[in-house]
Design a protein around this motif. Structure first.
Motif, PDB file in Angstrom:
ATOM      1  N   ASN B  46      -8.181  -4.188  -9.086  1.00  0.00           N
ATOM      2  CA  ASN B  46      -8.090  -5.649  -9.173  1.00  0.00           C
ATOM      3  C   ASN B  46      -9.085  -6.300  -8.243  1.00  0.00           C
ATOM      4  O   ASN B  46      -9.173  -5.934  -7.083  1.00  0.00           O
ATOM      5  CB  ASN B  46      -6.716  -6.136  -8.697  1.00  0.00           C
ATOM      6  N   GLY B  47      -9.789  -7.272  -8.730  1.00  0.00           N
ATOM      7  CA  GLY B  47     -10.657  -8.026  -7.842  1.00  0.00           C
ATOM      8  C   GLY B  47     -11.917  -7.297  -7.445  1.00  0.00           C
ATOM      9  O   GLY B  47     -12.597  -7.681  -6.504  1.00  0.00           O
ATOM     10  N   GLY B 297       0.563  -2.570  -8.621  1.00  0.00           N
ATOM     11  CA  GLY B 297       0.144  -2.292  -9.983  1.00  0.00           C
ATOM     12  C   GLY B 297      -0.953  -3.260 -10.346  1.00  0.00           C
ATOM     13  O   GLY B 297      -1.118  -4.293  -9.700  1.00  0.00           O
ATOM     14  N   VAL B 298      -1.703  -2.882 -11.355  1.00  0.00           N
ATOM     15  CA  VAL B 298      -2.702  -3.809 -11.848  1.00  0.00           C
ATOM     16  C   VAL B 298      -1.943  -4.942 -12.537  1.00  0.00           C
ATOM     17  O   VAL B 298      -0.982  -4.685 -13.259  1.00  0.00           O
ATOM     18  CB  VAL B 298      -3.650  -3.103 -12.829  1.00  0.00           C
ATOM     19  N   VAL B 479       7.287   2.343  -1.659  1.00  0.00           N
ATOM     20  CA  VAL B 479       6.396   1.665  -2.597  1.00  0.00           C
ATOM     21  C   VAL B 479       6.539   2.293  -3.980  1.00  0.00           C
ATOM     22  O   VAL B 479       6.556   3.514  -4.119  1.00  0.00           O
ATOM     23  CB  VAL B 479       4.919   1.775  -2.160  1.00  0.00           C
ATOM     24  N   ALA B 480       6.664   1.442  -4.986  1.00  0.00           N
ATOM     25  CA  ALA B 480       6.680   1.924  -6.364  1.00  0.00           C
ATOM     26  C   ALA B 480       5.464   1.331  -7.080  1.00  0.00           C
ATOM     27  O   ALA B 480       4.899   0.339  -6.640  1.00  0.00           O
ATOM     28  CB  ALA B 480       7.965   1.493  -7.066  1.00  0.00           C
ATOM     29  N   VAL B 481       5.086   1.964  -8.173  1.00  0.00           N
ATOM     30  CA  VAL B 481       3.926   1.518  -8.930  1.00  0.00           C
ATOM     31  C   VAL B 481       4.398   1.098 -10.309  1.00  0.00           C
ATOM     32  O   VAL B 481       5.196   1.791 -10.934  1.00  0.00           O
ATOM     33  CB  VAL B 481       2.892   2.650  -9.058  1.00  0.00           C
ATOM     34  N   MET B 482       3.920  -0.055 -10.786  1.00  0.00           N
ATOM     35  CA  MET B 482       4.231  -0.440 -12.161  1.00  0.00           C
ATOM     36  C   MET B 482       3.042  -0.146 -13.036  1.00  0.00           C
ATOM     37  O   MET B 482       1.901  -0.500 -12.724  1.00  0.00           O
ATOM     38  CB  MET B 482       4.589  -1.922 -12.244  1.00  0.00           C
ATOM     39  N   TYR B 483       3.325   0.505 -14.140  1.00  0.00           N
ATOM     40  CA  TYR B 483       2.265   0.865 -15.074  1.00  0.00           C
ATOM     41  C   TYR B 483       2.832   0.734 -16.477  1.00  0.00           C
ATOM     42  O   TYR B 483       3.821   1.404 -16.820  1.00  0.00           O
ATOM     43  CB  TYR B 483       1.795   2.295 -14.795  1.00  0.00           C
ATOM     44  N   MET B 505      -1.960   3.700 -10.016  1.00  0.00           N
ATOM     45  CA  MET B 505      -2.214   2.413 -10.673  1.00  0.00           C
ATOM     46  C   MET B 505      -3.210   2.570 -11.814  1.00  0.00           C
ATOM     47  O   MET B 505      -3.145   1.873 -12.819  1.00  0.00           O
ATOM     48  CB  MET B 505      -2.771   1.403  -9.660  1.00  0.00           C
ATOM     49  N   ALA B 506      -4.159   3.487 -11.632  1.00  0.00           N
ATOM     50  CA  ALA B 506      -5.212   3.646 -12.628  1.00  0.00           C
ATOM     51  C   ALA B 506      -4.848   4.626 -13.719  1.00  0.00           C
ATOM     52  O   ALA B 506      -5.412   4.584 -14.802  1.00  0.00           O
ATOM     53  CB  ALA B 506      -6.503   4.077 -11.939  1.00  0.00           C
ATOM     54  N   SER B 507      -3.916   5.511 -13.450  1.00  0.00           N
ATOM     55  CA  SER B 507      -3.658   6.560 -14.435  1.00  0.00           C
ATOM     56  C   SER B 507      -2.245   6.543 -14.988  1.00  0.00           C
ATOM     57  O   SER B 507      -1.972   7.117 -16.031  1.00  0.00           O
ATOM     58  CB  SER B 507      -3.894   7.935 -13.783  1.00  0.00           C
ATOM     59  N   GLY B 508      -1.341   5.898 -14.302  1.00  0.00           N
ATOM     60  CA  GLY B 508       0.041   5.934 -14.760  1.00  0.00           C
ATOM     61  C   GLY B 508       0.738   7.214 -14.361  1.00  0.00           C
ATOM     62  O   GLY B 508       1.871   7.472 -14.769  1.00  0.00           O
ATOM     63  N   VAL B 509       0.057   8.038 -13.580  1.00  0.00           N
ATOM     64  CA  VAL B 509       0.677   9.301 -13.146  1.00  0.00           C
ATOM     65  C   VAL B 509       0.764   9.275 -11.626  1.00  0.00           C
ATOM     66  O   VAL B 509      -0.221   9.012 -10.946  1.00  0.00           O
ATOM     67  CB  VAL B 509      -0.166  10.516 -13.590  1.00  0.00           C
TER      68      VAL B 509
END
Lengths: 346, 510, 305
Positions: B46-47, B297-298, B479-483, B505-509
């Motif tokens: 992002n950004g 997440g993105v 921390v959790a990641v949303m994908y 964030m970039a791969s979903g894994v």
């Protein structure tokens, strides 16, 4: 070629500018109106004289005041609805329902000294119920309230006409379509009206300014999402604002039957469109409940003058409605001048 | 590299392109080349400046310095319409068709705008041909509102063909697609590139970049980190380029007090987005009092919808939410949430966070009149409200010319301060905060961060949705990641570092 | 119900439907461009009184018809200018025109109350239709009625197939996209609202020159508002609008044949039926679809910035 460019103001306008923005459109409207009068061979000087005469005697002042009250009460209610962003254009119908309610009490219930309060209450109740229909339709289904309230204005007029033509008709009315005249206990006096106006104005100010529901109605007026976020229910707010404005319109109807005519006649003879004039009163007052007092008195003066102009100069009362429509535009143009600036660019 | 790539002809060349916005340098002396017929990936978090760069190429933005060459000629285009004349077409991330026009009409309108006149019959014929040739399934007579996002994208792609695109920019095209649709998009992209069209493929997803692109240029904070050939790149290498090779940043959260009991729980919830598609898919989470849980997440991966669901603003279609032991599978709403002590700092501050027509003072109590603090016997005490408002304004540094001016006249940053202040001042048990420091200067942002930590020390459970990875790393205990609508993790302390999160964030894994 | 009563009911239906159909078709055009014109009721009234006044003054109903259309055009254009140039809220501007228009109509017509004028004439007589009671109700109406029906099909086709229709729809759905595609959206809005006003003026003159051959106060009696409801009930589709106006026309015709049908109820109650029917129909329509699903143009009522 120089061009006019319209742009949103970057800073809030100064007080002087606001006064200017308020006066200027009004002046334009009066100028247009004066021009039209001359075009219809009505002398503007005479017209102004006649309007001035309405303010000259105690008797005519009283008539102006009485004519302004059926505008004032509905307008007070419309302030609430319009602030909530609810376009109740049905004050006229709600006012007619108020007449029906008040008339029923006056003719068929013998309540002694409680007659007047009962008339007010039933007028409020019927006015509110009439407004509840479009309120629920808007709140639950999203039906555009402008059209439903308007349709119900006509339905109310026909309902009222039916009542005076058949079940409530005065059998000794010499062919006139009207009810019996009200008994004395059902006729509200000047003191009663002023008392009622005071109580209800205070009530509206309190609700609009000092109670949660009024606050959240205003939040609703600035956006559905914001109201939801604030924790309020748009459905409840829409319905509540409809009920309140309907009830107050009903009071306007009660004032007409109880304070002016003393009986019920056909809708066209009971109201020269008080409910529509109330929309203009609310807007001219900038949706301020106190301002509505002034705007209603002003419009009451115009309505009374309209009748006088018809009888003395032969100017159709439609001319008053025309002026009212122009005034509504002036009120809206005020908002424009507050928000935008017009620049001339070379 | 594939045969389609013609390395002898350079279709696009960026030369020292710089674009500055107040406070940020979106693109800093960006230079790279793209060959004709190439599928060129543009990768970054992002950004990083990907979208700005493409907007410059598309004529929507203008560079402050530097220039672009199209087929060796310096491009002078200043608008999308000019760009079209150069054969440059951009397909936006969220393609927007006019709902009440048919696909055909939507295309006709844009073709007319581009000066191409085509009868309906001939258009239909052309669409049929394009459909067969490029494997684009289209429904020319369907209305815009009947189309899924994937179908809308296909319409945009067909339009690009009809507009004779030489250079096709795809902005994060896969975020709105199902896996099957992603495959067919890739087939399309390869097919057009074989016909000599150059494709610029903006993405933040590694796997996709590696799968479809010939070469990938990585941007970080507006700067080109490098251009690599996909066949030679590995995911690990790309992540390093995206997030930097400095030692991975560890979690440096202050020791939050002892996390206490569970205050908020979501169990397998499903939530729809504005378009009606699932935005949150089967998410479960547990928040304890006194902890700060970060969710990164993105943007556009379901964070907003999840935050709104937790605050009661969006309906939970499946699963349930439990606040302080009270379970809601339906009927949860903002009012209940407020009563149970849930505060919410929304991402959309103008549209949701304030009542635009109201004054500053009124907005400081927008959600607080339900209790007796400001209301006595049903009557609002404006005196108390004003006291409260002036205290908030001075202690949170909200710059306002007065308490009674319309809140809309404040700047974005000051509105944000006001919202944050209002939500924190309530002393909530639970705070759902979405980008609470965005748009603020460093010191104001740090002040708010300190407040969040203090709140957690006093026992408030906080869920922090943020696009700022550093912010999350510096505050959160988990921390959790949303994908793509799902929640990965959360990771506990000790497992978290910036590189791992970036990769997720970039791969979903994870 | 006997065939004769049915036939006269349907014939009345067409008569009542005609002005509503014309006004609603015009309003459909305006709304398709994104402009809600609540002034229709007032414009219709001005059309009716101006049309009659000019018809009497020049002793030419045709001149009255033209005057009515021109006055409608002028008020439609005025609304667009107030909305797009002075940036007055569409609802407020429309209401103002409705109120001012009703007043203006009364003033203009005040000298003509009770005056009987020439009827426009131009009744269409198709021999074949009159032979069977099944079709005879279709016969013998003013040419305006038939033109209205044909107009519905023309508008329907134009919206579906022509590029002008495409520009109009695009302007009301997404003016910015339309502008980007090279459409002069202000001109489109001006034209659509102007034609909408023109048709409302025509609708008014149908009342004063064909139906009543005279003028009296409150001649329009809410028909303009009914037309606005009809646009929604017809789902912003010209053929739908045609059918919805026939529905409303049917409801308005009922009181006049009630006696023949053996219904003896106070006329006022019967006359309230169309207004209530429109409220009920609107509720049903929203229950089924909601405004957006029904087809409300996305930018309807919103001001351009």
């Amino acid at each position: 070629m120089p061009r006019l460019r319209v742009a949103r103001r970057t800073s809030p306008p100064s007080m002087a500018l606001r006064v200017e923005a308020f006066i200027l459109p009004l002046l334009v409207v009066f100028a247009i109106y004066a021009f039209l009068l001359e075009a219809w061979h009505v002398s503007v000087v005479k017209a102004v004289e006649i309007i001035g005469m309405q303010l000259a005697s105690g008797d005519s002042l009283r008539r102006v005041f009485m004519a302004s009250m059926p505008i004032f009460f509905p307008a007070l209610g419309l302030v609430i609805a319009f602030r909530a962003g609810v376009w109740n254009i049905g004050a006229e119908g709600q006012l007619l329902l108020g007449m029906i309610g008040a008339t029923w009490v006056a003719l068929f219930a013998n309540l002694g000294v409680l007659t007047i309060p009962a008339m007010v209450l039933l007028a409020m109740l019927l006015g509110a119920l009439w407004a509840l229909i479009p309120g629920l339709l808007r709140g639950l289904l999203g039906v555009n309230e402008v059209l439903t309230t308007l349709m119900l204005n006509y339905a109310a007029a026909y309902l009222l006409n039916y009542l005076v033509e058949e079940p409530w008709r005065d059998p000794h009315g010499y062919g006139f379509i009207k009810t019996r005249e009200f008994p004395g206990r059902a006729e509200i006096g000047l003191t009663g009206i002023i008392l009622l106006a005071t109580i209800l104005t205070v009530a509206v100010v309190v609700v609009a300014r000092y109670m949660r529901i009024g606050f959240y109605m205003q939040v609703l007026g600035s956006g559905f999402k914001a109201a939801t976020y604030a924790g309020a229910s748009p459905l409840h707010l829409i319905v509540a604002s409809m009920l309140m404005s309907g009830a107050l319109a009903g009071v306007g109807g009660m004032i007409v039957v109880s304070g002016i005519t003393g009986m019920l006649m056909e809708a066209g003879r009971m109201s020269p469109g008080y409910g529509y004039t109330a929309i203009i009163a609310a807007w001219l007052a900038g949706l301020n409940p106190i301002g509505v007092i002034l705007s209603s008195l002003f419009l009451g003066l115009l309505v009374e003058s309209g009748f006088a102009l018809q009888s003395s100069l032969g100017l159709n009362v439609g001319a008053t409605m025309l002026l009212e429509g122009l005034l509504l535009l002036a009120a809206a143009a005020y908002r424009f001048m507050e928000e935008y600036e017009v620049r001339v660019e070379p | 590299m594939r045969d389609a790539v013609n390395t002898s002809r350079i279709a696009v060349e960026f030369i020292e392109v710089t674009k500055k916005y107040p406070g940020v340098v979106a693109n800093n002396r960006v230079s790279f080349k793209v060959y004709e017929g190439e599928i060129h990936g543009l990768l970054g978090e992002n950004g990083a400046g990907k979208t700005t760069l493409m907007k410059i190429l598309y004529g929507l933005e203008h560079p402050d310095e530097g220039y672009i060459k199209i087929y060796g000629r310096i491009a002078g285009h200043r608008s999308p319409r000019d760009a079209l004349r150069e054969g440059i077409v951009m397909v936006q991330q969220y393609p927007s068709l006019i709902d009440r026009l048919t696909v055909e009409e939507n295309i006709l309108l844009e073709l007319l705008g581009a000066g191409i006149k085509l009868g309906r019959e001939r258009l239909r014929e052309a669409l049929r041909r394009i459909g067969e040739e490029y494997g684009l399934k289209l429904r020319p007579r369907a209305y815009g509102w009947q189309l899924s996002m994937g179908e809308k994208q296909r319409v945009e792609l067909a339009k690009a063909i009809l507009l004779n695109a030489r250079i096709l920019i795809l902005d994060e095209p896969t975020t709105i697609l199902s896996p099957v649709e992603v495959e067919s998009l890739f087939r399309f992209v390869r097919r057009v590139s074989e016909k000599g069209v150059t494709v610029l493929f903006i993405t933040h997803r590694l796997r996709e970049a590696l799968e479809v692109c010939d070469r990938i240029t990585i941007l970080r904070r507006g700067v080109v980190v490098g251009t690599v050939e996909s066949s030679e790149a590995t995911p690990a290498r790309l992540v390093e380029m995206m997030f930097g090779s400095t030692p991975p940043q560890e979690l440096k959260a202050p020791s939050t007090g002892r996390p206490g009991g569970v205050v908020l729980k979501a169990h397998r919830i499903w939530v729809r987005g504005d378009q009606g598609a699932w935005a949150v898919r089967d998410v479960s989470l547990t928040l304890r009092s006194g902890e700060i849980m970060g969710i990164v997440g993105v943007s556009g991966n379901g964070q907003r919808e999840l935050a709104e669901a937790l605050a009661g603003l969006r309906r939970v279609e499946r699963g349930f939410i439990e606040v302080d032991g009270a379970r809601f599978s339906r009927g949860y709403n903002p009012r209940i949430a407020l009563n149970l002590g849930v505060s919410y700092i929304p991402e959309d501050r103008i549209g949701v966070g304030i009542a635009r027509g109201l004054s500053v003072a009124e907005n400081t109590v927008l959600r607080d009149l339900w209790w007796n603090k400001f209301v006595r016997r049903g009557i609002i005490s404006w005196g108390r409200v004003r006291e409260h408002a002036s205290r908030i304004i001075s202690s949170y540094g909200v710059k306002a010319p007065g308490l009674d001016v319309p809140v809309e006249s404040l700047s974005g940053g000051n509105i944000q301060r006001l919202i944050v202040a209002r939500e924190i001042e309530r002393n909530p048990r639970i705070l759902v905060a979405h980008n609470p420091t965005s748009g603020l200067d460093v010191s104001a942002a740090n002040k708010i961060r300190r407040m969040l930590v203090e709140m957690s020390l006093k026992g408030t459970g906080i869920i922090l949705f943020s696009d700022d990875l550093d912010e999350v790393l510096s505050l959160s205990s988990r921390v959790a990641v949303m994908y793509a609508g799902r929640l990965l993790g959360p990771l506990e302390r000790g497992e978290i570092n910036s590189r791992r999160l970036g990769y997720a964030m970039a791969s979903g894994v994870l | 119900m006997n065939a004769e009563a049915m036939s006269s009911l349907l014939s009345y239906m067409l008569i009542y439907a005609t002005p509503i159909m014309l006004a609603a078709l015009g309003e459909t055009l305006a709304e398709k461009s994104g402009i809600l014109n609540l002034g229709i009721e007032g414009i219709m009234a001005v059309g009716a009184s101006t049309g009659f006044a000019v018809s009497v003054a020049l002793n030419s109903p045709m001149a009255g018809l033209v005057a009515a259309m021109l006055s409608g055009l002028a008020l439609g254009v005025l609304h667009e200018l107030l909305v797009d140039k002075v940036r007055i809220n569409q609802i407020v501007s429309g209401l103002a025109i409705a109120i001012a228009g009703a007043g203006l109509a009364d003033v203009v017509g005040s000298g003509y109350v009770g005056v009987s004028g020439k009827s426009l004439g131009y009744r269409v007589n198709i021999g074949i239709l009159s032979r069977s009671p099944l079709t005879s109700w279709l016969n013998g109406h003013s040419i305006i009625t038939y033109l209205g029906i044909i107009l519905a099909f023309i508008i329907w086709a134009a919206l579906r197939m022509s590029s002008y229709g495409l520009f109009l729809k695009a302007t009301g759905e997404n003016p910015y996209a339309a502008k980007a595609a090279g459409v002069n959206i202000y001109r489109v809005r001006l034209l659509a609202t102007g034609i909408g006003g023109l048709l409302a003026g025509l609708a008014g003159s149908y009342l004063s020159l064909v139906v009543y051959s005279g003028w009296f106060d409150n001649m329009t009696a809410g028909r303009g508002w009914l037309a606005l409801g009809v646009v929604i009930l017809g789902a912003w589709n010209a053929i739908g609008v045609l059918l919805a106006s026939l529905f409303v026309g049917y409801m308005m015709a009922l009181p006049y044949v009630a006696g023949k049908l053996g219904i003896h109820v106070n006329a006022n109650l019967l006359q309230s039926i169309p207004y209530i029917a429109v409220v009920v129909a609107l509720a049903a329509a929203y229950m089924l679809g909601g405004e957006h699903r029904l087809g409300a143009p996305s930018y309807l009522g919103r001001s351009l910035d």
